[in-house]
Design an enzyme around this catalytic site. Structure first.
Site, PDB file in Angstrom:
ATOM      1  N   GLU A 156       0.884  -1.167   0.000  1.00 25.94           N
ATOM      2  CA  GLU A 156       0.000   0.000   0.000  1.00 25.94           C
ATOM      3  C   GLU A 156       0.918   1.211   0.000  1.00 25.94           C
ATOM      4  O   GLU A 156       1.691   1.410   0.936  1.00 25.94           O
ATOM      5  CB  GLU A 156      -0.862  -0.048   1.262  1.00 25.94           C
ATOM      6  CG  GLU A 156      -2.061   0.850   1.237  1.00 25.94           C
ATOM      7  CD  GLU A 156      -2.838   0.750   2.556  1.00 25.94           C
ATOM      8  OE1 GLU A 156      -3.051  -0.376   3.060  1.00 25.94           O
ATOM      9  OE2 GLU A 156      -3.195   1.801   3.077  1.00 25.94           O
ATOM     10  N   ASP A 166      -4.805  10.977   9.099  1.00 27.45           N
ATOM     11  CA  ASP A 166      -3.597  10.316   9.582  1.00 27.45           C
ATOM     12  C   ASP A 166      -3.101  10.881  10.898  1.00 27.45           C
ATOM     13  O   ASP A 166      -3.200  12.072  11.158  1.00 27.45           O
ATOM     14  CB  ASP A 166      -2.490  10.438   8.526  1.00 27.45           C
ATOM     15  CG  ASP A 166      -2.743   9.504   7.364  1.00 27.45           C
ATOM     16  OD1 ASP A 166      -2.805   8.289   7.602  1.00 27.45           O
ATOM     17  OD2 ASP A 166      -2.902   9.991   6.225  1.00 27.45           O
ATOM     18  N   TYR A 205     -11.622  -2.680   3.218  1.00 24.25           N
ATOM     19  CA  TYR A 205     -10.661  -2.270   4.239  1.00 24.25           C
ATOM     20  C   TYR A 205     -11.450  -1.909   5.489  1.00 24.25           C
ATOM     21  O   TYR A 205     -12.160  -0.912   5.504  1.00 24.25           O
ATOM     22  CB  TYR A 205      -9.870  -1.073   3.715  1.00 24.25           C
ATOM     23  CG  TYR A 205      -8.689  -0.610   4.561  1.00 24.25           C
ATOM     24  CD1 TYR A 205      -8.750  -0.533   5.946  1.00 24.25           C
ATOM     25  CD2 TYR A 205      -7.494  -0.232   3.938  1.00 24.25           C
ATOM     26  CE1 TYR A 205      -7.667  -0.098   6.688  1.00 24.25           C
ATOM     27  CE2 TYR A 205      -6.400   0.208   4.679  1.00 24.25           C
ATOM     28  CZ  TYR A 205      -6.500   0.281   6.057  1.00 24.25           C
ATOM     29  OH  TYR A 205      -5.426   0.726   6.790  1.00 24.25           O
TER      30      TYR A 205
END
Lengths: 420, 279
Positions: free
Chosen positions: B54, B65, B180
């Site tokens: 990834e 993030d 995911y």
């Protein structure tokens, strides 16, 4: 949806109206939308649902209006700035020099328009059962307004503020702490407003279950641009009533400063369908459009950031470039999506004003009218100074004096080389 | 649809299933610390035993993030990484590792600034197998989904602890490659999810889709990876690897390889065929 809007607006909105945006998916033309991480989507959808219900609930509107009256101090005046008007006429050609009115948002509790929106969002937070609120802030005005309503509603409050801004805006940091808020300095990125927003989003995504994010401007994921606009539309609604009472007709032009653009959209929105009313949004041109600036419409292009598609300052790879303005409240590389749309369809004209021009108007309005404007508002005054002499003397121009300048005296003194 | 012959993602998940273990999906940020370091770091991932790479596209404002990956973004952009460099990294990787699936993960603005068709064409031309776009939820699929599907590039969707049963079909509609599962409601690298919550979520997701389900966010150790690997089809490890790169900079490759090998060893140990595969 005309029926749903009636509780918050004075007149029914027809489907072909410029006031009927956004569409059901939160888009203003190609702008707006909901560009958030999946974790936030369910909450965004719930907020949309709760807001729709609140708008139809007369009790919500009644409580909002009562707090604006008794706590914020509304309605604030629409004031004829006679000495400014006459000073501009003196240098204008014969018969020119429009009559300038100031909408006195700076007289609100906490000194700016920000509180209108914070009251509305705190009511929504309470309706959703959230006991904690967070907000981002640049200069600290939205942080102070959020901390104020958190105190009023007995909510726990965290304010995210760029570490550089914490250093530059110490009085507001202290105010927020006095009001019971925790101020969290953001050390990432450029350590200014956009990074504060990033960290507020990071905190929110980690605390969605109990936290409401009070976004400070008419931007972010749908429904924020719409609900912030609706809460700020009190500015335009009052202006409309006041000018009708004073002059018996609508103004020829409205001028307001635009960072994210919530005060501007609040003034403009109730007039969007009145074709005879011209509107000018004033962007911060900083050092000039060829230098460092914060004029997203003049110098940016469409992109996706902070939950919405809108005009952004960015490079060819879509990396966000840093904004600059002497006014911390305008120092942001984006703009609310409704402004991007109004710009593209040409309904609102946007003009850039530099740091230098805003500084001159800051001093001029102080000396001529005894009103110290916020640097944000000084941008709009500077625009009025340029435009009024080109209009006929019987024309009427309304400038949104969005905030007071007490917070800016250190910045202005430093720019003028004065030590205080 | 992508043919089975060229669909590296499906082939790899199928091979892992046959081997009786979860796929190891490893994340690094493209251009961290520099573009020149990427071949060594990506090769270390593969040599350590990563099944799927990834590759993060750096962005100035990585809102989903945590500090580790945010710093990686800043290191990469600070060393001058451009979008064209990222596709060059992919092209070179594809030449060295024809069978290892690679997905790009990032934010909408850098992906879409030249238009979705341009981005999808670049992905297809360089050998990107799938794309994870953090800030384009199903509601805004039109921005990127149609272009990727037309180019036979998988659009990998995220399901989170806040994605309830009523919403899940919207997430699955248009999802491909794998699903995911974001194990924590939060940002990358911070909190760890409770194993019981992960197991329950994976069971719900697998009941709703035939896509492989990979679990990420907050997976930092071989033990955690092994525990999640017992229930999920794939385990994503990101921030822990990015931290190693942050500490060791251009000398990170051997440390990355060792760490990934430990993760892979833990996943192998779950396999009933472990003895054979280890031999």
């Amino acid at each position: 949806m005309p029926d749903e809007s009636e509780a918050m607006t004075d007149t029914p909105i027809l489907s072909n109206s410029l006031r009927s945006q956004p569409d059901a998916s939160g888009h203003f033309g190609s702008f707006g939308g909901r560009y958030v991480a999946e974790t936030l989507m369910p909450l965004i959808l719930e907020l949309e649902k709760v807001y729709k219900e609140a708008r139809q609930d007369p009790a919500f509107d009644a409580e909002f209006s009562e707090l604006l009256r008794s706590y914020v101090g509304r309605p604030n005046p629409l004031y004829y700035a006679e000495r400014l008007t006459e000073a501009l006429r003196a240098d204008a050609p014969e018969g020119k020099g429009a009559k300038i009115y100031l909408k006195r948002e700076e007289l609100n509790h906490t000194g700016a328009h920000k509180i209108n929106n914070c009251i509305g969002q705190a009511l929504l937070a309470r309706r959703m059962g959230k006991k904690k609120v967070i907000a981002e802030t640049g200069a600290g005005q939205h942080g102070v307004a959020t901390a104020t309503v958190a105190a009023l509603f007995g909510m726990e409050c965290k304010i995210f503020m760029g570490a550089k801004d914490v250093e530059r805006q110490k009085p507001n940091v202290f105010r927020m702490k006095l009001l019971g808020a925790e101020v969290i300095p953001v050390i990432s990125g450029s350590q200014t407003l956009k990074d504060a927003m990033n960290d507020a989003l990071r905190h929110w995504v980690s605390n969605v279950h109990d936290t409401f994010y009070i976004i400070g401007t008419a931007a972010g994921p749908h429904p924020y641009p719409e609900l912030v606009r609706d809460f700020q539309s009190i500015i335009g609604k009052e202006t409309r009533e006041q000018i009708m009472a004073l002059e018996g007709r609508l103004p020829d032009m409205l001028i307001a400063p635009v960072g994210g653009g919530s005060n501007a959209i609040g003034l403009f929105h109730p007039f969007l369908d009145d074709a005879e009313v011209r509107m000018i949004g004033v962007e911060a041109a900083g050092e000039g459009l060829h230098g460092k600036h914060a004029a997203s419409l003049a110098g940016g292009k469409s992109g996706i950031l902070h939950g919405n598609r809108t005009y952004l300052l960015q490079d060819e790879d879509g990396q966000i470039t840093e904004a600059h303005s002497i006014s911390a409240g305008l120092d942001y590389p984006g703009i609310g999506p409704e402004h991007s749309w109004l710009h593209e369809i040409g309904r609102v004209e946007y003009m850039p004003i530099t740091d230098e021009e805003a500084l001159a108007s800051f001093q001029k309005l102080s000396a001529l009218e005894g009103i110290i404007p916020a640097l944000e508002s000084a941008h709009a005054v500077a625009s009025a100074e340029k435009i009024a002499p080109t209009l006929d003397a019987d024309q009427i121009l309304v400038v949104n004096l969005s905030g007071r300048g007490d917070k800016d005296i250190f910045t202005v003194a430093s720019a003028l080389g004065v030590e205080i | 649809m992508t043919s089975a012959m060229t669909d590296r993602l499906s082939a790899r998940f199928a091979a892992c299933k046959t081997a009786g273990r979860a796929a190891l999906i490893t994340f690094v940020t493209a251009g961290d610390p520099t573009v020149a370091d990427m071949p060594a770091i990506l090769d270390a991932l593969v040599e350590g035993g990563a099944d799927i790479i990834e590759l993060g596209m750096p962005f100035t404002d990585p809102m989903a993030d945590g500090p580790a990956i945010e710093l990686a973004n800043l290191r990469s952009l600070g060393s001058g990484t451009k979008t064209k460099d990222i596709f060059a990294i992919v092209t070179a990787f594809r030449a060295r590792h024809p069978a290892v699936p690679l997905v790009l993960m990032g934010y909408a603005n850098p992906m879409l600034v030249r238009g979705p068709e341009w981005f999808a064409d670049q992905c297809k031309a360089t050998g990107v197998d799938g794309v994870i776009c953090v800030d384009v939820p199903p509601e805004e699929d039109a921005e990127i989904g149609p272009a990727l599907r037309a180019a036979n590039v998988h659009l990998i969707r995220l399901a989170t602890p806040t994605t309830d049963a009523a919403r899940l079909p919207a997430v699955l509609n248009g999802a491909s490659g794998f699903l995911y599962h974001v194990a924590v409601a939060g940002i990358t690298g911070k909190q760890q999810a409770a194993q019981a919550a992960v197991e329950q979520a994976v069971a719900h997701l697998k009941a709703a889709t035939d896509l492989p389900v990979a679990v990420g966010f907050g997976v930092r150790s071989a033990e955690q990876a092994a525990a999640i690997g017992r229930v999920a089809d794939g385990v994503v490890v990101g921030s822990a690897i990015v931290d190693i790169i942050g500490s060791h900079g251009d000398a990170a490759a051997p440390f990355v390889k060792d760490f990934v090998a430990a993760l892979r060893g833990a996943l192998n140990a779950n396999s009933p065929h472990f003895r054979e595969t280890a031999l």
